[in-house]
Write a protein that holds these residues in place. Sequence first.
Motif, PDB file in Angstrom:
ATOM      1  N   MET A  55       0.843  -1.192   0.000  1.00 25.63           N
ATOM      2  CA  MET A  55       0.000   0.000   0.000  1.00 25.63           C
ATOM      3  C   MET A  55       0.883   1.250   0.000  1.00 25.63           C
ATOM      4  O   MET A  55       1.969   1.266   0.579  1.00 25.63           O
ATOM      5  CB  MET A  55      -0.913   0.013   1.215  1.00 25.63           C
ATOM      6  N   VAL A  56       0.381   2.306  -0.643  1.00 24.59           N
ATOM      7  CA  VAL A  56       1.069   3.601  -0.657  1.00 24.59           C
ATOM      8  C   VAL A  56       0.171   4.607   0.046  1.00 24.59           C
ATOM      9  O   VAL A  56      -1.033   4.686  -0.246  1.00 24.59           O
ATOM     10  CB  VAL A  56       1.362   4.069  -2.096  1.00 24.59           C
ATOM     11  N   ALA A  57       0.734   5.351   0.991  1.00 28.68           N
ATOM     12  CA  ALA A  57      -0.090   6.242   1.811  1.00 28.68           C
ATOM     13  C   ALA A  57       0.585   7.589   2.030  1.00 28.68           C
ATOM     14  O   ALA A  57       1.821   7.701   2.008  1.00 28.68           O
ATOM     15  CB  ALA A  57      -0.381   5.588   3.165  1.00 28.68           C
ATOM     16  N   ASP A  58      -0.256   8.590   2.230  1.00 30.22           N
ATOM     17  CA  ASP A  58       0.187   9.906   2.698  1.00 30.22           C
ATOM     18  C   ASP A  58       0.195   9.825   4.220  1.00 30.22           C
ATOM     19  O   ASP A  58      -0.836   9.546   4.842  1.00 30.22           O
ATOM     20  CB  ASP A  58      -0.788  10.974   2.208  1.00 30.22           C
ATOM     21  N   LEU A  59       1.344  10.067   4.830  1.00 29.44           N
ATOM     22  CA  LEU A  59       1.536   9.766   6.241  1.00 29.44           C
ATOM     23  C   LEU A  59       1.902  11.004   7.044  1.00 29.44           C
ATOM     24  O   LEU A  59       2.589  11.901   6.555  1.00 29.44           O
ATOM     25  CB  LEU A  59       2.652   8.729   6.407  1.00 29.44           C
ATOM     26  N   ILE A  83      -3.067  -7.242  -5.991  1.00 32.62           N
ATOM     27  CA  ILE A  83      -1.854  -8.068  -5.978  1.00 32.62           C
ATOM     28  C   ILE A  83      -2.059  -9.341  -5.169  1.00 32.62           C
ATOM     29  O   ILE A  83      -1.657 -10.434  -5.587  1.00 32.62           O
ATOM     30  CB  ILE A  83      -0.672  -7.246  -5.422  1.00 32.62           C
ATOM     31  N   MET A  84      -2.703  -9.233  -4.035  1.00 33.48           N
ATOM     32  CA  MET A  84      -2.813 -10.372  -3.116  1.00 33.48           C
ATOM     33  C   MET A  84      -3.668 -11.501  -3.673  1.00 33.48           C
ATOM     34  O   MET A  84      -3.522 -12.657  -3.267  1.00 33.48           O
ATOM     35  CB  MET A  84      -3.383  -9.900  -1.783  1.00 33.48           C
ATOM     36  N   VAL A  85      -4.590 -11.216  -4.582  1.00 32.78           N
ATOM     37  CA  VAL A  85      -5.491 -12.267  -5.092  1.00 32.78           C
ATOM     38  C   VAL A  85      -4.878 -13.032  -6.255  1.00 32.78           C
ATOM     39  O   VAL A  85      -5.487 -13.994  -6.746  1.00 32.78           O
ATOM     40  CB  VAL A  85      -6.845 -11.665  -5.536  1.00 32.78           C
ATOM     41  N   ASP A  86      -3.706 -12.648  -6.717  1.00 33.45           N
ATOM     42  CA  ASP A  86      -3.066 -13.299  -7.863  1.00 33.45           C
ATOM     43  C   ASP A  86      -1.673 -13.758  -7.447  1.00 33.45           C
ATOM     44  O   ASP A  86      -0.804 -12.924  -7.151  1.00 33.45           O
ATOM     45  CB  ASP A  86      -2.982 -12.318  -9.036  1.00 33.45           C
ATOM     46  N   TYR A  87      -1.443 -15.082  -7.421  1.00 35.89           N
ATOM     47  CA  TYR A  87      -0.194 -15.601  -6.866  1.00 35.89           C
ATOM     48  C   TYR A  87       1.044 -15.115  -7.624  1.00 35.89           C
ATOM     49  O   TYR A  87       2.025 -14.694  -6.989  1.00 35.89           O
ATOM     50  CB  TYR A  87      -0.218 -17.127  -6.824  1.00 35.89           C
ATOM     51  N   PRO A  88       1.079 -15.145  -8.969  1.00 36.16           N
ATOM     52  CA  PRO A  88       2.275 -14.617  -9.647  1.00 36.16           C
ATOM     53  C   PRO A  88       2.541 -13.150  -9.325  1.00 36.16           C
ATOM     54  O   PRO A  88       3.691 -12.749  -9.143  1.00 36.16           O
ATOM     55  CB  PRO A  88       1.943 -14.817 -11.138  1.00 36.16           C
ATOM     56  N   ARG A  89       1.487 -12.342  -9.246  1.00 39.68           N
ATOM     57  CA  ARG A  89       1.689 -10.924  -8.914  1.00 39.68           C
ATOM     58  C   ARG A  89       2.154 -10.778  -7.465  1.00 39.68           C
ATOM     59  O   ARG A  89       3.025  -9.946  -7.164  1.00 39.68           O
ATOM     60  CB  ARG A  89       0.391 -10.141  -9.122  1.00 39.68           C
ATOM     61  N   TYR A  90       1.572 -11.579  -6.571  1.00 38.49           N
ATOM     62  CA  TYR A  90       1.952 -11.496  -5.160  1.00 38.49           C
ATOM     63  C   TYR A  90       3.430 -11.864  -4.955  1.00 38.49           C
ATOM     64  O   TYR A  90       4.165 -11.164  -4.255  1.00 38.49           O
ATOM     65  CB  TYR A  90       1.078 -12.410  -4.314  1.00 38.49           C
ATOM     66  N   LEU A 123       1.995  -3.823 -11.555  1.00 43.85           N
ATOM     67  CA  LEU A 123       1.581  -5.177 -11.166  1.00 43.85           C
ATOM     68  C   LEU A 123       0.091  -5.232 -10.857  1.00 43.85           C
ATOM     69  O   LEU A 123      -0.617  -6.141 -11.297  1.00 43.85           O
ATOM     70  CB  LEU A 123       2.359  -5.636  -9.927  1.00 43.85           C
ATOM     71  N   SER A 124      -0.395  -4.283 -10.090  1.00 49.59           N
ATOM     72  CA  SER A 124      -1.793  -4.292  -9.674  1.00 49.59           C
ATOM     73  C   SER A 124      -2.733  -4.160 -10.869  1.00 49.59           C
ATOM     74  O   SER A 124      -3.852  -4.665 -10.849  1.00 49.59           O
ATOM     75  CB  SER A 124      -2.063  -3.166  -8.667  1.00 49.59           C
ATOM     76  N   ARG A 125      -2.272  -3.496 -11.921  1.00 46.96           N
ATOM     77  CA  ARG A 125      -3.088  -3.303 -13.121  1.00 46.96           C
ATOM     78  C   ARG A 125      -2.855  -4.382 -14.163  1.00 46.96           C
ATOM     79  O   ARG A 125      -3.468  -4.343 -15.235  1.00 46.96           O
ATOM     80  CB  ARG A 125      -2.788  -1.928 -13.731  1.00 46.96           C
ATOM     81  N   ALA A 126      -1.936  -5.320 -13.887  1.00 44.10           N
ATOM     82  CA  ALA A 126      -1.614  -6.411 -14.818  1.00 44.10           C
ATOM     83  C   ALA A 126      -1.215  -5.866 -16.188  1.00 44.10           C
ATOM     84  O   ALA A 126      -1.641  -6.371 -17.227  1.00 44.10           O
ATOM     85  CB  ALA A 126      -2.782  -7.388 -14.935  1.00 44.10           C
ATOM     86  N   GLU A 127      -0.388  -4.829 -16.204  1.00 43.43           N
ATOM     87  CA  GLU A 127       0.011  -4.206 -17.462  1.00 43.43           C
ATOM     88  C   GLU A 127       0.954  -5.093 -18.272  1.00 43.43           C
ATOM     89  O   GLU A 127       0.949  -5.045 -19.509  1.00 43.43           O
ATOM     90  CB  GLU A 127       0.678  -2.862 -17.185  1.00 43.43           C
TER      91      GLU A 127
END
Length: 244
Positions: A55-59, A83-90, A123-127
């Motif tokens: 995750m990316v956050a403003d902190l 990312i977490m729902v796809d093993y290769p991406r994870y 990764l999250s967008r499966a580009e």
Amino acid sequence: MPVYRDEGVVLTTHHLGEADRIVVLLTREHGKVRAVAKGVRRTSSRFGARLEPFMVADLQLAVGRSLDIVTQAETLGSYADQIMVDYPRYTAAAAMVETADRLTDHDASVQQYLLLVGALRSLSRAEHDPGLTLDSYLLRAMAIAGWAPTFGDCAVSGESGPHTAFVPQLGGMVADAYAPPGVARLDPETVGLLGALLAGDWAVADATGERARGRASGIVGAWVQWHLERGLRSLEHVDRSPQQ
């Protein structure tokens, strides 16, 4: 207690006590930061889900003696769910954040932060194929850290390529005169793919075949292991199966 703001990507987390968590962050302006997020493991936490890996956050953080304290967190990039729902991406993302953790310190460059965030977003967008995204990230992260391989001219003599021998200890591709016995020999497609991954040339990288991708990933792994002096544990679990 001094307070500062920054944006950061979560690399790893560790339980602390019954409800708190230690969060390791790669931030844009303050490099790698270790901080305590109090109460985030309670179901009533205001920002627990915002401080998960990837995750990316403003902190907003308060400066502490040994660990800073997260006092506010607002999501900037919600990449973990996809990312977490796809093993290769994870597995690719896990190798990325482990690499970032190994390469960076409190004085890490902005380029390392931007590279990691961009790779996780992709990764999250499966580009692209997760393995290609990972290998491109690894080569470019190592280059930012000062370890850029050469895939064209000889790394020893500067003799113009193309060459077929890759020697991590010598800096990349080398002419035959400098190639030790038994060194890995690469075909033109694999060399072209490695150069494209380092340059971020996705038109070339996406058009390569599975054989070249497999050989390239082995070369990237050898390069990373040589310079980090020990392998990345996450690389052992990366799923390199072809994507549909």
